[in-house]
Write a protein that holds these residues in place. Sequence first.
Motif, PDB file in Angstrom:
ATOM      1  N   PRO A 246       0.793  -1.231   0.000  1.00 44.04           N
ATOM      2  CA  PRO A 246       0.000   0.000   0.000  1.00 44.04           C
ATOM      3  C   PRO A 246       0.826   1.282   0.000  1.00 44.04           C
ATOM      4  CG  PRO A 246      -0.111  -1.100   2.126  1.00 44.04           C
ATOM      5  CD  PRO A 246       0.590  -2.034   1.203  1.00 44.04           C
ATOM      6  N   LEU A 247       2.081   1.204   0.436  1.00 43.39           N
ATOM      7  CA  LEU A 247       2.969   2.364   0.437  1.00 43.39           C
ATOM      8  C   LEU A 247       4.259   2.008  -0.291  1.00 43.39           C
ATOM      9  CD1 LEU A 247       2.565   3.591   4.125  1.00 43.39           C
ATOM     10  CD2 LEU A 247       1.703   4.718   2.063  1.00 43.39           C
ATOM     11  N   PRO A 248       4.804   2.934  -1.064  1.00 40.88           N
ATOM     12  CA  PRO A 248       6.067   2.647  -1.747  1.00 40.88           C
ATOM     13  C   PRO A 248       7.221   2.569  -0.757  1.00 40.88           C
ATOM     14  CG  PRO A 248       5.429   4.939  -2.091  1.00 40.88           C
ATOM     15  CD  PRO A 248       4.296   4.280  -1.367  1.00 40.88           C
ATOM     16  N   ASP A 249       8.264   1.858  -1.154  1.00 41.92           N
ATOM     17  CA  ASP A 249       9.451   1.764  -0.304  1.00 41.92           C
ATOM     18  C   ASP A 249      10.135   3.121  -0.141  1.00 41.92           C
ATOM     19  OD1 ASP A 249       9.075  -0.954   0.066  1.00 41.92           O
ATOM     20  OD2 ASP A 249      10.301  -1.486  -1.679  1.00 41.92           O
ATOM     21  N   ASP A 250      10.092   3.943  -1.198  1.00 43.11           N
ATOM     22  CA  ASP A 250      10.672   5.283  -1.119  1.00 43.11           C
ATOM     23  C   ASP A 250       9.964   6.209  -2.104  1.00 43.11           C
ATOM     24  OD1 ASP A 250      11.643   4.555  -3.620  1.00 43.11           O
ATOM     25  OD2 ASP A 250      13.682   4.246  -2.924  1.00 43.11           O
ATOM     26  N   GLY A 251      10.276   7.479  -1.982  1.00 38.77           N
ATOM     27  CA  GLY A 251       9.692   8.461  -2.888  1.00 38.77           C
ATOM     28  C   GLY A 251       8.299   8.900  -2.468  1.00 38.77           C
ATOM     29  N   ALA A 252       7.602   9.505  -3.409  1.00 40.55           N
ATOM     30  CA  ALA A 252       6.277  10.063  -3.148  1.00 40.55           C
ATOM     31  C   ALA A 252       5.254   8.962  -2.886  1.00 40.55           C
ATOM     32  CB  ALA A 252       5.829  10.905  -4.344  1.00 40.55           C
ATOM     33  N   PRO A 253       4.198   9.271  -2.112  1.00 40.99           N
ATOM     34  CA  PRO A 253       3.120   8.294  -1.905  1.00 40.99           C
ATOM     35  C   PRO A 253       2.418   7.977  -3.223  1.00 40.99           C
ATOM     36  CG  PRO A 253       2.939  10.145  -0.375  1.00 40.99           C
ATOM     37  CD  PRO A 253       3.973  10.519  -1.376  1.00 40.99           C
ATOM     38  N   TYR A 254       1.694   6.862  -3.226  1.00 38.97           N
ATOM     39  CA  TYR A 254       0.890   6.527  -4.393  1.00 38.97           C
ATOM     40  C   TYR A 254      -0.322   7.440  -4.468  1.00 38.97           C
ATOM     41  CZ  TYR A 254       3.601   2.187  -4.647  1.00 38.97           C
ATOM     42  OH  TYR A 254       4.613   1.276  -4.754  1.00 38.97           O
ATOM     43  N   CYS A 255      -0.738   7.727  -5.677  1.00 35.79           N
ATOM     44  CA  CYS A 255      -1.871   8.611  -5.907  1.00 35.79           C
ATOM     45  C   CYS A 255      -3.190   7.864  -5.739  1.00 35.79           C
ATOM     46  CB  CYS A 255      -1.792   9.184  -7.325  1.00 35.79           C
ATOM     47  SG  CYS A 255      -2.997  10.471  -7.658  1.00 35.79           S
TER      48      CYS A 255
END
Length: 200
Positions: free
Chosen positions: A55-64
Amino acid sequence: MPQPPYVLVLFYSRHGSVAEMAKYIARGINKAGSVEAKIRQVPDVSDTTKIATPPLPDDGAPYCTLEELADCSGLAIGSPSYFGSMAAPLKHFIDQTSTLWLTGQLIDKPACGFTSASTMHGGQEQCLHSMMTPLLHHGMVWLGLPYKNKELISTAAGGTPYGASHLANSTSETSLTNDEKALCEAQGKRIAEMAAKLKK
């Protein structure tokens, strides 16, 4: 309490170039001072149906989320150029926006695109067109980059009147030239200003 208006900077980035462009587009949006930038990415799509994306990326911006897209005042959308088209993860996300189309939630909102490819003629302009098409179906107003931005003439790397682009000499090349940075910021500033005008 209603949230302040924002331009959604939505992208897919495989090797980091498009993510780097997104930062400079967001910088241009924030410099305009009329709306804020909200940076979001889309998850990878699996080549099997057995693997679920966390549900959340390992790094960078959140998913839209679709709600974030529906509520934006403008959209800057970015993808690497794959054979002259947007990447499958971004297309997969756009293909889920039928409910927004049915309810007209994106009509008359400004949109622009940005892309990266590893060769000079790697389909950057066609990739921008591939992102433009579904957004026109949504009733959005597409913004390019006018030639008042002199970097469009001086660039020896990326940059098109259809939207910002980056020439990555290899898949690991994520650093932008000064011209590319300036064009990304100019595009961010332009969409922020247009979003403010169209919101009135």
